[in-house]
Design an enzyme around this catalytic site. Structure first.
Site, PDB file in Angstrom:
ATOM      1  N   ALA A  99       0.978  -1.210   0.056  1.00  0.00           N
ATOM      2  CA  ALA A  99      -0.048   0.189   0.065  1.00  0.00           C
ATOM      3  C   ALA A  99       0.942   1.067   0.020  1.00  0.00           C
ATOM      4  CB  ALA A  99      -0.882  -0.087   1.114  1.00  0.00           C
ATOM      5  N   SER A 100       2.178   1.166  -0.410  1.00  0.00           N
ATOM      6  CA  SER A 100       2.939   2.212  -0.608  1.00  0.00           C
ATOM      7  C   SER A 100       3.227   3.004   0.639  1.00  0.00           C
ATOM      8  CB  SER A 100       2.707   3.094  -1.641  1.00  0.00           C
ATOM      9  OG  SER A 100       2.684   2.270  -2.702  1.00  0.00           O
ATOM     10  N   HIS A 101       2.456   4.285   0.451  1.00  0.00           N
ATOM     11  CA  HIS A 101       2.821   5.448   1.560  1.00  0.00           C
ATOM     12  C   HIS A 101       1.534   5.367   2.420  1.00  0.00           C
ATOM     13  CE1 HIS A 101       6.122   7.226  -1.016  1.00  0.00           C
ATOM     14  NE2 HIS A 101       6.667   6.479  -0.095  1.00  0.00           N
TER      15      HIS A 101
END
Length: 236
Positions: A99-101
């Protein structure tokens, strides 16, 4: 669909166990596997350090195998490492469980095409339509039974290719003996960035390098989250 399940042409993301469950992950992976199998029935899978990652990776495996795909799992790695592994293995595509950042309670699937680039346009819409309709549930491609194998060399290959880039003058960088403050927020960067910097001759002042997904702060790299890193730059 809940109000926090976000669907785009390159993947799907949501809050873990609220609207993104192993069953939903399996359904999306099966839809992507159906798409990939039309090209090459082999899919690379990797994940970031989020604590939901291992069980979601298993759910991805189940969906891909149900679609008739074999799986190469590269483990806990940064997303670009997965993209490069797709090209290396000449796979039909890849899935990054990340979910990246987004905050730690989120997770996501990002779909990668055989060229190592995220899906977009008609291909992404097709996968989303199949996942939404469930028409591929239970489908399995003909041929030999697929399985899951692991690739423990993906990070080393990625490092080697970075250091071999014509634009990276390794010896000149080493001669500068840089001191680098590095904060990987206990994310997947912790498995590759310290090694890359050390091979470039840098002395690394590390913060939160353990890739266990227990984010000590919100991972979005905006100024209000980077106080500890800023202090480390000044101190080191």
């Amino acid at each position: 669909m809940t109000d926090t399940l976000m669907v785009g042409v390159s993947g799907v993301r949501g809050i873990v166990d609220k609207d993104l469950t192993p069953e939903i992950v399996t359904r999306w992976a099966r839809a992507f596997g159906r798409w990939a199998a039309d090209r090459t029935p082999l899919v690379v899978v990797g994940r970031d350090s989020r604590q939901s990652g291992p069980r979601f990776a298993r759910a991805v495996h189940e969906g891909l195998i149900a679609a008739g795909c074999s799986v190469i799992d590269v483990g806990l790695v940064p997303t670009p490492t997965i993209q490069m592994a797709v090209e290396f293995h000449e796979a039909g595509g890849g899935i990054a469980v990340t979910a990246s950042h987004n905050p730690g309670e989120w997770n996501a699937l990002k779909f990668i095409g055989p060229d190592g680039i995220f899906l977009d346009g008609a291909d992404g819409v097709r996968v989303a339509d199949w996942a939404a309709s469930g028409e591929n549930d239970g489908a399995r491609a003909a041929g030999d039974p697929p399985g899951v194998t692991t690739d423990d060399g993906a990070i080393e290959r990625h490092l080697a290719r970075v250091l071999a880039l014509p634009a990276v003058d390794v010896e000149r960088i080493r001669s500068r003996r840089f001191r680098v403050a590095l904060d990987t927020v206990r994310g997947a960067g912790g498995v590759i960035m310290p090694t890359l910097l050390e091979r470039l001759g840098c002395a690394v002042w590390g913060l939160e390098l353990m890739p266990d997904g227990q984010f000590p702060r919100a991972p979005e790299p905006v100024p209000e989250h980077l106080g500890a890193l800023a202090n480390a730059v000044r101190k080191s």
